[in-house]
Scaffold this active site. Structure first.
Site, PDB file in Angstrom:
ATOM      1  N   LYS A  66       0.861  -1.198   0.000  1.00 38.53           N
ATOM      2  CA  LYS A  66       0.000   0.000   0.000  1.00 38.53           C
ATOM      3  C   LYS A  66       0.883   1.229   0.000  1.00 38.53           C
ATOM      4  O   LYS A  66       1.802   1.326   0.803  1.00 38.53           O
ATOM      5  CB  LYS A  66      -0.875   0.009   1.283  1.00 38.53           C
ATOM      6  CG  LYS A  66      -1.803   1.202   1.364  1.00 38.53           C
ATOM      7  CD  LYS A  66      -3.099   0.909   0.672  1.00 38.53           C
ATOM      8  CE  LYS A  66      -3.955   2.131   0.453  1.00 38.53           C
ATOM      9  NZ  LYS A  66      -3.618   2.936  -0.742  1.00 38.53           N
ATOM     10  N   LYS A  90       4.656   2.068   8.602  1.00 40.36           N
ATOM     11  CA  LYS A  90       3.489   2.887   8.961  1.00 40.36           C
ATOM     12  C   LYS A  90       2.229   2.017   9.069  1.00 40.36           C
ATOM     13  O   LYS A  90       1.449   2.136  10.009  1.00 40.36           O
ATOM     14  CB  LYS A  90       3.273   3.931   7.857  1.00 40.36           C
ATOM     15  CG  LYS A  90       2.908   5.294   8.360  1.00 40.36           C
ATOM     16  CD  LYS A  90       2.760   6.277   7.218  1.00 40.36           C
ATOM     17  CE  LYS A  90       3.988   7.113   7.027  1.00 40.36           C
ATOM     18  NZ  LYS A  90       3.777   8.234   6.100  1.00 40.36           N
ATOM     19  N   LYS A 102       5.454   1.950  -2.891  1.00 40.06           N
ATOM     20  CA  LYS A 102       5.493   3.349  -3.335  1.00 40.06           C
ATOM     21  C   LYS A 102       5.808   3.353  -4.822  1.00 40.06           C
ATOM     22  O   LYS A 102       6.523   2.486  -5.325  1.00 40.06           O
ATOM     23  CB  LYS A 102       6.586   4.117  -2.591  1.00 40.06           C
ATOM     24  CG  LYS A 102       6.337   5.596  -2.528  1.00 40.06           C
ATOM     25  CD  LYS A 102       5.280   5.901  -1.480  1.00 40.06           C
ATOM     26  CE  LYS A 102       5.030   7.346  -1.237  1.00 40.06           C
ATOM     27  NZ  LYS A 102       4.170   7.573  -0.079  1.00 40.06           N
ATOM     28  N   THR A 186      -5.015  12.954   7.642  1.00 37.78           N
ATOM     29  CA  THR A 186      -3.625  12.980   8.127  1.00 37.78           C
ATOM     30  C   THR A 186      -3.509  13.989   9.267  1.00 37.78           C
ATOM     31  O   THR A 186      -2.916  13.703  10.317  1.00 37.78           O
ATOM     32  CB  THR A 186      -2.650  13.281   6.979  1.00 37.78           C
ATOM     33  OG1 THR A 186      -2.883  12.319   5.945  1.00 37.78           O
ATOM     34  CG2 THR A 186      -1.206  13.176   7.431  1.00 37.78           C
ATOM     35  N   SER A 345      -7.324   5.618   4.126  1.00 39.00           N
ATOM     36  CA  SER A 345      -7.231   4.928   2.827  1.00 39.00           C
ATOM     37  C   SER A 345      -7.652   3.467   2.992  1.00 39.00           C
ATOM     38  O   SER A 345      -8.320   2.890   2.139  1.00 39.00           O
ATOM     39  CB  SER A 345      -5.796   4.955   2.296  1.00 39.00           C
ATOM     40  OG  SER A 345      -5.504   6.216   1.788  1.00 39.00           O
TER      41      SER A 345
HETATM   42  P1  NAD Z   1       1.213  20.403   0.726  1.00 36.86           P
HETATM   43  O1  NAD Z   1       1.962  20.626  -0.522  1.00 36.86           O
HETATM   44  O2  NAD Z   1      -0.288  20.435   0.733  1.00 36.86           O
HETATM   45  O3  NAD Z   1       1.693  21.472   1.852  1.00 36.86           O
HETATM   46  C1  NAD Z   1       3.034  21.740   2.156  1.00 36.86           C
HETATM   47  C2  NAD Z   1       3.076  23.039   2.970  1.00 36.86           C
HETATM   48  O4  NAD Z   1       4.403  23.258   3.443  1.00 36.86           O
HETATM   49  C3  NAD Z   1       2.695  24.288   2.172  1.00 36.86           C
HETATM   50  O5  NAD Z   1       1.974  25.170   3.009  1.00 36.86           O
HETATM   51  C4  NAD Z   1       4.043  24.910   1.815  1.00 36.86           C
HETATM   52  O6  NAD Z   1       3.962  26.301   1.577  1.00 36.86           O
HETATM   53  C5  NAD Z   1       4.798  24.595   3.079  1.00 36.86           C
HETATM   54  N1  NAD Z   1       6.253  24.614   2.941  1.00 36.86           N
HETATM   55  C6  NAD Z   1       7.019  24.083   1.971  1.00 36.86           C
HETATM   56  N2  NAD Z   1       8.314  24.312   2.219  1.00 36.86           N
HETATM   57  C7  NAD Z   1       8.360  24.996   3.387  1.00 36.86           C
HETATM   58  C8  NAD Z   1       9.408  25.538   4.178  1.00 36.86           C
HETATM   59  N3  NAD Z   1      10.669  25.416   3.805  1.00 36.86           N
HETATM   60  N4  NAD Z   1       9.082  26.174   5.330  1.00 36.86           N
HETATM   61  C9  NAD Z   1       7.810  26.304   5.721  1.00 36.86           C
HETATM   62  N5  NAD Z   1       6.774  25.821   5.014  1.00 36.86           N
HETATM   63  C10 NAD Z   1       7.048  25.185   3.860  1.00 36.86           C
HETATM   64  O7  NAD Z   1       1.749  18.995   1.288  1.00 36.86           O
HETATM   65  P2  NAD Z   1       1.053  18.057   2.367  1.00 36.86           P
HETATM   66  O8  NAD Z   1       0.217  17.057   1.676  1.00 36.86           O
HETATM   67  O9  NAD Z   1       0.477  18.894   3.455  1.00 36.86           O
HETATM   68  O10 NAD Z   1       2.334  17.256   2.909  1.00 36.86           O
HETATM   69  C11 NAD Z   1       3.236  17.835   3.825  1.00 36.86           C
HETATM   70  C12 NAD Z   1       4.160  16.741   4.358  1.00 36.86           C
HETATM   71  O11 NAD Z   1       3.384  15.702   4.959  1.00 36.86           O
HETATM   72  C13 NAD Z   1       5.033  16.032   3.316  1.00 36.86           C
HETATM   73  O12 NAD Z   1       6.246  15.659   3.948  1.00 36.86           O
HETATM   74  C14 NAD Z   1       4.238  14.787   2.990  1.00 36.86           C
HETATM   75  O13 NAD Z   1       5.059  13.739   2.495  1.00 36.86           O
HETATM   76  C15 NAD Z   1       3.694  14.443   4.365  1.00 36.86           C
HETATM   77  N6  NAD Z   1       2.503  13.592   4.377  1.00 36.86           N
HETATM   78  C16 NAD Z   1       1.353  13.981   3.731  1.00 36.86           C
HETATM   79  C17 NAD Z   1       0.231  13.161   3.805  1.00 36.86           C
HETATM   80  C18 NAD Z   1      -1.084  13.584   3.171  1.00 36.86           C
HETATM   81  O14 NAD Z   1      -2.086  12.890   3.388  1.00 36.86           O
HETATM   82  N7  NAD Z   1      -1.146  14.708   2.464  1.00 36.86           N
HETATM   83  C19 NAD Z   1       0.273  11.934   4.489  1.00 36.86           C
HETATM   84  C20 NAD Z   1       1.459  11.576   5.151  1.00 36.86           C
HETATM   85  C21 NAD Z   1       2.560  12.412   5.087  1.00 36.86           C
END
Ligand code: NAD
Length: 414
Positions: A66, A90, A102, A186, A345
């Site tokens: 997954k 996870k 992945k 999340t 999911s």
């Molecule tokens: P996203 O693109 O929706 O949001 C990312 C945010 O971080 C944005 O607000 C962006 O402006 C900000 N950002 C980027 N670089 C930055 C910096 N240097 N300093 C401060 N802010 C910064 O992405 P997301 O889906 O929210 O994912 C964020 C993290 O969580 C990633 O590491 C992703 O792998 C992880 N993640 C996401 C999910 C999910 O369901 N979306 C699940 C597990 C893990």
């Protein structure tokens, strides 16, 4: 240190602490299967461009692989293999009947037309179809992929198998079998893990302060749901800058401001601070929800939070972990804290398999119960083996996978 090397450190520490049989360790340390494909795409100008894609299945010991599919110019095999391994851990921590996988395509999707993106997406499915399926490997969105792309993938895979195939993929739109509660899942998981951590540290949420780095999907929902628990959110950032107010920031109002202006900066009643100042703020709770490698050996000693709850994947480097541990900062690791997305999911897949859909309330109740149970198991493992929560999380995951490997006869225990 790249992602793969980073991920090996806590994993090896867990293997050592639990004195895992070397045969079991050897199996767990390597992905079961990795496929590299080339995808020829007819571009709008009539030429053909070939893209490289991947699917890595780290483990199918506990169930089908997954994990998401990311579209990014820097995707590489090492990254996909590491992320697949993280998905295995996870899912095992959350107690889901899954292994980990992945996928990725080396592409900047912003440079493709909608038609090119659709043909590329369908091309990836055509190439990986033999190894995916609802009982084999279930993809999902990741960086730069979304419900539309999942819809194209589902359509293509359904054409290949000749039957309606909602259960082979998650993160779909509701009209083709998506689950209610997925958007906030999340962030809800991060909030749940953070509240459990505050309980451990005997901090009253109503008197606690919090800083959130990142205000995308994970960060914005984390901030909103933590705010709903009575915690005062004093600092929030995005890629454009950070804001601070000791009176508290209302994340719901901030989301409206971001929708209008595109950034958290210049939000009324707040002052501008730097990203470093946000990370170093004197708060009870810090939630890094932006990207990897934010808390490092260079800044960890300057952090002042009592609890760090990792929404992003890999926000803390191993050298930072050692410093945070010495400072007595309680870290809830990513593989536990951000498992809420894959948990919902899983609920989507379950609903698809029996073609019966739950209310949002049912989804939330089930998610919160699973997250609390996972937190307790990781916390108990960290106490039993006298290790930090990250190593405790690996111990909890590997312990489960090891039991399954033994009973399946994958090695003969000594
Ligand atoms: P996203 O693109 O929706 O949001 C990312 C945010 O971080 C944005 O607000 C962006 O402006 C900000 N950002 C980027 N670089 C930055 C910096 N240097 N300093 C401060 N802010 C910064 O992405 P997301 O889906 O929210 O994912 C964020 C993290 O969580 C990633 O590491 C992703 O792998 C992880 N993640 C996401 C999910 C999910 O369901 N979306 C699940 C597990 C893990």
């Amino acid at each position: 240190m790249n992602l793969f090397e980073m991920s090996q450190i806590p994993m090896k520490a867990a293997i050592k602490a639990m004195k895992l049989d070397p045969s079991a360790a050897a199996i767990i340390e390597n992905p079961e299967r990795t496929l590299e494909v080339s995808i020829p795409v007819k571009m709008d100008d009539g030429t053909v461009k070939v893209f490289i894609g991947y699917r890595s299945q780290h483990s199918t010991v506990m169930g089908p692989a997954k994990g998401g599919v990311r579209y990014h110019p820097n995707v590489c095999l090492d990254e996909v293999k590491t992320l697949a391994m993280w998905m295995t851990t996870k899912c095992a921590i959350a107690g889901l009947p899954y292994g980990g996988g992945k996928g990725g395509i080396i592409v900047d999707p912003a440079k493709l037309s909608r038609g090119e993106l659709e043909r590329l997406t369908r091309g990836w499915i055509d190439k990986v179809a033999p190894i995916i399926g609802e009982k084999k490997d279930i993809p999902a969105p990741d960086m730069n992929t979304n419900a539309q792309i999942m819809g194209w993938m589902m359509d293509e895979y359904s054409k290949i198998t000749g039957q309606f195939e909602p259960g082979f993929i998650t993160g779909k739109a509701i009209c083709v079998g998506g689950s209610l509660g997925r958007t906030a899942a999340t962030g809800r998981g991060v909030m749940t893990a953070a509240m459990e951590a505050l309980k451990v540290k005997k901090i009253n949420p109503k008197k606690a302060t919090c800083a959130v780095q990142g205000f995308g999907n994970v960060g914005s929902w984390t901030a909103k749901l933590i705010h709903d628990q009575g915690v005062t959110i004093v600092a929030i950032s995005d890629v454009y800058g950070a804001i601070y107010s000791d009176k508290g920031i209302d994340p719901y109002e901030l989301a409206k401001h971001v929708a209008k202006t595109g950034s958290v900066t210049k939000f009324k009643g707040t002052k501008a601070i730097s990203n470093e100042e946000l990370l170093e703020a004197k708060v009870d709770l810090l939630c890094p929800c932006a990207m990897e490698g934010q808390i490092t050996g260079a800044n960890a000693a300057k952090l002042n939070a009592k609890v760090i709850c990792e929404g992003a994947n890999g926000p803390t480097t191993p050298d930072a972990d050692a410093i945070l541990d010495k400072k007595g900062i309680f870290v809830v690791p990513d593989i536990l804290a951000n498992g809420g997305g894959v948990t919902v999911s899983y609920f989507e897949w379950v609903q698809n398999l029996y073609r019966y859909f739950w209310t949002e309330e049912e989804v939330i109740d089930k998610q919160v119960a699973l997250m609390r149970k996972a937190f307790k198991e990781v916390y108990d493992a960290s106490k039993e083996y006298k290790v930090d929560m990250r190593v405790g999380a690996y111990i909890s995951a590997i312990g489960r996978i090891n039991e399954a490997m033994k009973i399946r006869g994958m090695y003969d225990p000594k």
